[in-house]
Write an enzyme that holds these catalytic residues in place. Structure first.
Site, PDB file in Angstrom:
ATOM      1  N   PHE A  10       0.825  -1.217   0.000  1.00  0.00           N
ATOM      2  CA  PHE A  10       0.000   0.000   0.000  1.00  0.00           C
ATOM      3  C   PHE A  10       0.863   1.272   0.000  1.00  0.00           C
ATOM      4  N   ILE A  11       1.677   1.458   1.045  1.00  0.00           N
ATOM      5  CA  ILE A  11       2.404   2.730   1.149  1.00  0.00           C
ATOM      6  C   ILE A  11       3.597   2.739   0.192  1.00  0.00           C
ATOM      7  N   ALA A  81       9.153  -2.795   3.510  1.00  0.00           N
ATOM      8  CA  ALA A  81       8.718  -4.197   3.550  1.00  0.00           C
ATOM      9  C   ALA A  81       8.415  -4.624   4.976  1.00  0.00           C
ATOM     10  N   GLU A  83       5.333  -7.266   7.398  1.00  0.00           N
ATOM     11  CA  GLU A  83       3.984  -7.765   7.662  1.00  0.00           C
ATOM     12  C   GLU A  83       3.347  -6.649   8.475  1.00  0.00           C
ATOM     13  N   THR A  99       9.921 -11.451   8.992  1.00  0.00           N
ATOM     14  CA  THR A  99      10.159 -10.331   8.060  1.00  0.00           C
ATOM     15  C   THR A  99      10.555  -9.057   8.802  1.00  0.00           C
ATOM     16  N   THR A 133       6.078   2.767  12.578  1.00  0.00           N
ATOM     17  CA  THR A 133       4.696   3.081  12.941  1.00  0.00           C
ATOM     18  C   THR A 133       4.611   3.738  14.317  1.00  0.00           C
ATOM     19  N   ASP A 134       3.508   4.441  14.555  1.00  0.00           N
ATOM     20  CA  ASP A 134       3.277   5.014  15.897  1.00  0.00           C
ATOM     21  C   ASP A 134       2.878   3.922  16.899  1.00  0.00           C
ATOM     22  N   GLU A 135       2.539   2.721  16.393  1.00  0.00           N
ATOM     23  CA  GLU A 135       2.039   1.672  17.305  1.00  0.00           C
ATOM     24  C   GLU A 135       3.115   1.178  18.265  1.00  0.00           C
ATOM     25  N   TYR A 159       2.465  -7.424  16.063  1.00  0.00           N
ATOM     26  CA  TYR A 159       2.893  -6.514  14.987  1.00  0.00           C
ATOM     27  C   TYR A 159       3.750  -5.384  15.549  1.00  0.00           C
ATOM     28  N   LYS A 163       7.775  -4.451  15.008  1.00  0.00           N
ATOM     29  CA  LYS A 163       8.245  -3.176  14.451  1.00  0.00           C
ATOM     30  C   LYS A 163       9.152  -2.473  15.454  1.00  0.00           C
ATOM     31  N   ASN A 188      -1.834   5.991  11.326  1.00  0.00           N
ATOM     32  CA  ASN A 188      -2.602   5.159  10.376  1.00  0.00           C
ATOM     33  C   ASN A 188      -2.765   5.866   9.037  1.00  0.00           C
ATOM     34  N   ASN A 189      -2.377   5.178   7.981  1.00  0.00           N
ATOM     35  CA  ASN A 189      -2.525   5.727   6.629  1.00  0.00           C
ATOM     36  C   ASN A 189      -3.827   5.260   6.000  1.00  0.00           C
ATOM     37  N   GLY A 293      -6.238  -7.244  23.241  1.00  0.00           N
ATOM     38  CA  GLY A 293      -5.141  -6.278  23.449  1.00  0.00           C
ATOM     39  C   GLY A 293      -5.304  -5.011  22.630  1.00  0.00           C
TER      40      GLY A 293
HETATM   41  P1  NAD Z   1       1.474  -3.607   3.243  1.00  0.00           P
HETATM   42  O1  NAD Z   1       1.202  -4.815   4.056  1.00  0.00           O
HETATM   43  O2  NAD Z   1       0.392  -3.032   2.381  1.00  0.00           O
HETATM   44  O3  NAD Z   1       2.713  -3.873   2.263  1.00  0.00           O
HETATM   45  C1  NAD Z   1       3.861  -4.552   2.664  1.00  0.00           C
HETATM   46  C2  NAD Z   1       4.652  -4.948   1.414  1.00  0.00           C
HETATM   47  O4  NAD Z   1       5.851  -5.602   1.841  1.00  0.00           O
HETATM   48  C3  NAD Z   1       3.898  -5.931   0.505  1.00  0.00           C
HETATM   49  O5  NAD Z   1       4.034  -5.525  -0.833  1.00  0.00           O
HETATM   50  C4  NAD Z   1       4.607  -7.262   0.755  1.00  0.00           C
HETATM   51  O6  NAD Z   1       4.586  -8.121  -0.367  1.00  0.00           O
HETATM   52  C5  NAD Z   1       6.020  -6.788   1.074  1.00  0.00           C
HETATM   53  N1  NAD Z   1       6.763  -7.753   1.895  1.00  0.00           N
HETATM   54  C6  NAD Z   1       6.320  -8.425   3.002  1.00  0.00           C
HETATM   55  N2  NAD Z   1       7.295  -9.235   3.470  1.00  0.00           N
HETATM   56  C7  NAD Z   1       8.377  -9.044   2.667  1.00  0.00           C
HETATM   57  C8  NAD Z   1       9.691  -9.573   2.659  1.00  0.00           C
HETATM   58  N3  NAD Z   1      10.085 -10.465   3.565  1.00  0.00           N
HETATM   59  N4  NAD Z   1      10.552  -9.159   1.685  1.00  0.00           N
HETATM   60  C9  NAD Z   1      10.154  -8.269   0.754  1.00  0.00           C
HETATM   61  N5  NAD Z   1       8.918  -7.731   0.710  1.00  0.00           N
HETATM   62  C10 NAD Z   1       8.040  -8.110   1.662  1.00  0.00           C
HETATM   63  O7  NAD Z   1       2.021  -2.530   4.275  1.00  0.00           O
HETATM   64  P2  NAD Z   1       1.900  -0.944   4.232  1.00  0.00           P
HETATM   65  O8  NAD Z   1       0.639  -0.536   4.895  1.00  0.00           O
HETATM   66  O9  NAD Z   1       2.204  -0.456   2.863  1.00  0.00           O
HETATM   67  O10 NAD Z   1       3.085  -0.557   5.225  1.00  0.00           O
HETATM   68  C11 NAD Z   1       4.400  -0.299   4.729  1.00  0.00           C
HETATM   69  C12 NAD Z   1       5.303   0.034   5.898  1.00  0.00           C
HETATM   70  O11 NAD Z   1       4.797   1.168   6.594  1.00  0.00           O
HETATM   71  C13 NAD Z   1       5.388  -1.081   6.944  1.00  0.00           C
HETATM   72  O12 NAD Z   1       6.718  -1.153   7.396  1.00  0.00           O
HETATM   73  C14 NAD Z   1       4.452  -0.626   8.061  1.00  0.00           C
HETATM   74  O13 NAD Z   1       4.879  -1.117   9.306  1.00  0.00           O
HETATM   75  C15 NAD Z   1       4.623   0.880   7.967  1.00  0.00           C
HETATM   76  N6  NAD Z   1       3.461   1.670   8.423  1.00  0.00           N
HETATM   77  C16 NAD Z   1       2.196   1.399   7.955  1.00  0.00           C
HETATM   78  C17 NAD Z   1       1.128   2.194   8.357  1.00  0.00           C
HETATM   79  C18 NAD Z   1      -0.283   1.963   7.834  1.00  0.00           C
HETATM   80  O14 NAD Z   1      -1.211   2.625   8.293  1.00  0.00           O
HETATM   81  N7  NAD Z   1      -0.493   1.086   6.867  1.00  0.00           N
HETATM   82  C19 NAD Z   1       1.340   3.253   9.228  1.00  0.00           C
HETATM   83  C20 NAD Z   1       2.645   3.501   9.687  1.00  0.00           C
HETATM   84  C21 NAD Z   1       3.696   2.702   9.247  1.00  0.00           C
HETATM   85  P1  TYD Z   2      -6.638  -1.243  11.167  1.00  0.00           P
HETATM   86  O1  TYD Z   2      -7.049  -0.596   9.889  1.00  0.00           O
HETATM   87  O2  TYD Z   2      -6.472  -2.727  11.218  1.00  0.00           O
HETATM   88  O3  TYD Z   2      -5.292  -0.511  11.644  1.00  0.00           O
HETATM   89  P2  TYD Z   2      -4.493  -0.609  13.068  1.00  0.00           P
HETATM   90  O4  TYD Z   2      -4.952  -1.788  13.828  1.00  0.00           O
HETATM   91  O5  TYD Z   2      -3.093  -0.733  12.593  1.00  0.00           O
HETATM   92  O6  TYD Z   2      -4.772   0.694  13.771  1.00  0.00           O
HETATM   93  O7  TYD Z   2      -7.688  -0.841  12.298  1.00  0.00           O
HETATM   94  C1  TYD Z   2      -7.953   0.513  12.584  1.00  0.00           C
HETATM   95  C2  TYD Z   2      -8.893   0.539  13.758  1.00  0.00           C
HETATM   96  O8  TYD Z   2     -10.157   0.007  13.347  1.00  0.00           O
HETATM   97  C3  TYD Z   2      -8.428  -0.314  14.915  1.00  0.00           C
HETATM   98  O9  TYD Z   2      -8.786   0.323  16.149  1.00  0.00           O
HETATM   99  C4  TYD Z   2      -9.229  -1.611  14.765  1.00  0.00           C
HETATM  100  C5  TYD Z   2     -10.525  -1.133  14.141  1.00  0.00           C
HETATM  101  N1  TYD Z   2     -11.187  -2.095  13.238  1.00  0.00           N
HETATM  102  C6  TYD Z   2     -12.545  -2.378  13.415  1.00  0.00           C
HETATM  103  O10 TYD Z   2     -13.208  -1.822  14.299  1.00  0.00           O
HETATM  104  N2  TYD Z   2     -13.131  -3.266  12.543  1.00  0.00           N
HETATM  105  C7  TYD Z   2     -12.437  -3.885  11.560  1.00  0.00           C
HETATM  106  O11 TYD Z   2     -13.027  -4.739  10.830  1.00  0.00           O
HETATM  107  C8  TYD Z   2     -11.044  -3.591  11.393  1.00  0.00           C
HETATM  108  C9  TYD Z   2     -10.239  -4.248  10.307  1.00  0.00           C
HETATM  109  C10 TYD Z   2     -10.469  -2.677  12.247  1.00  0.00           C
END
Ligand code: NAD
Ligand code: TYD
Length: 352
Positions: A10-11, A81, A83, A99, A133-135, A159, A163, A188-189, A293
């Protein structure tokens, strides 16, 4: 040339597209394992762009990473990259350890060896940007101040713990080896190309499919939401001008309770794609069992990046969420491509 990991996610995918939208941008080597979350359809428009080279592989594969570094000589690595889904980490934490921790360790070690052999300007300018992440900071109560970079790490899910561990490794590689790192911790993005297991895309797609909109617990958990394009612009700033060894919080100043996020999506859909029976999509909201949790509140104080690098988000939640809903309405083909058998298996496991 820069090396991006996880650039089919995604990002990372949004970052690659935004980066290459600049005609004078350097090329990208994009290393991605293509797990369930990686999707080449996101990068479809780059298939004839010679500045983008996709490599299918694992950040934990030492031979491959060393070979890529030797061959392409990147001036920076941006590590997306991972999970990334909390609920999946509860069902199966092993991939997260592998990972997020072992994979990042391997990337750091290969990159350190590569950097050690560089000389002069190439060595001075090299950067390893770790996307986090902020988590990692844990959970806030309603009255706590927002997370600053000085907050202690108190991760609560597999998770966030994985991280946090990777952030510690990155920090240690700076302090022990002088390896040139920067780390960003983002909230959260949301936005285009978001895999529909996360709250916002799940709710948009379930609403359109006439399915329940699952709210965990009482729906009063609070998250700070940032439009993905703003996260990408922040990473570009930190990569270009961030101080070595520093961490930067990135956030949208948009704290919202989950229930309010879902109601906002419903009301936008009510305007853009009204239900045939004239009722609101909010009628589909369903309260379900809470996440174990479940962190109550995340909030980001993003004043350091604003003060030091002049970065601010361009989107408000209201503008960003409207764009996002519109994107999902306009891109049913992308959605079709990702909601495969394995996605359906996940929904069955999580929401049975
Ligand atoms: P995502 O799960 O959408 O994408 C992760 C990508 O990494 C996928 O394309 C997957 O195929 C690849 N990947 C997984 N394991 C791999 C490995 N071992 N080697 C190579 N590639 C691998 O995640 P995202 O939401 O795009 O998040 C990207 C980064 O940003 C992550 O590090 C996540 O912790 C961080 N982040 C995400 C959010 C959010 O809200 N989504 C917020 C803050 C930080
Ligand atoms: P999520 O998008 O999984 O991000 P994160 O857990 O990394 O913050 O969830 C965002 C918030 O929404 C989180 O508090 C959990 C809640 N949530 C629901 O209430 N229902 C759902 O089906 C999902 C996927 C998340």
């Amino acid at each position: 040339m820069i090396l991006i990991t996880g650039g089919a996610g995604f990002i990372g995918g949004n970052f690659v597209l935004d980066w290459l939208a600049n005609p004078s941008a350097e090329g990208i080597i994009n290393l991605d394992k293509l797990t369930y979350a990686g999707n080449l359809a996101t990068l479809e428009c780059l298939k004839n762009d010679s500045r983008h080279q996709f490599i299918h592989g694992d950040i934990g594969d030492q031979g491959l990473v060393k070979q890529l570094l030797a061959e392409h000589k990147p001036r920076a690595i941006v590590n997306f990259a991972a999970e990334s889904h909390v609920d999946r980490s509860i069902h199966g934490p092993a991939d997260f350890v592998q990972t997020n921790i072992v994979g990042t360790f391997n990337l750091l070690e290969c990159a350190r060896e590569y950097w050690n052999a560089l000389e002069g300007q190439a060595k001075e300018q090299f950067r390893f940007h770790h996307v986090s992440t902020d988590e990692v900071y844990g959970s806030l109560s309603a009255s706590d101040p927002a997370f600053t970079e000085k907050n202690s790490y108190e991760p609560n899910s597999p998770y966030s713990a994985s991280k946090a561990a990777s952030d510690h490794l990155v920090r240690a590689w700076f302090h022990t080896y002088g390896f040139p790192v920067v780390t960003t911790n983002c909230s959260n993005n949301y936005g285009p190309y978001h895999f529909p297991e996360k709250l916002i895309p799940l709710v948009i797609l379930n609403a359109l499919d006439g399915k329940p909109l699952p709210i965990y617990g009482d729906g009063q958990q609070v998250r700070d939401w940032l439009y993905v394009g703003d996260h990408c612009s922040a990473i570009r700033e930190v990569l270009a001008r961030g101080s070595l060894g520093e961490t930067y919080n990135i956030g949208g100043w948009n704290e919202k309770a989950n229930l309010d996020v879902v109601k906002t999506i419903c009301s936008i859909l009510d305007q853009l794609r009204p239900r045939a029976d004239g009722k609101s999509y909010a009628a589909q909201i369903t309260f379900v069992k809470d996440r174990p949790g479940h962190d109550r509140r995340y909030a980001i104080d993003a004043s350091k990046i604003e003060r030091e690098l002049g970065w601010k988000p361009a989107e408000t939640f209201e503008t960003g969420i409207r764009k996002t809903v519109q994107w999902y309405l306009d891109n049913p083909q992308w959605v079709e491509g990702v909601v495969s058998g394995s996605y359906r298996d996940w929904l069955q496991k999580q929401y049975h």
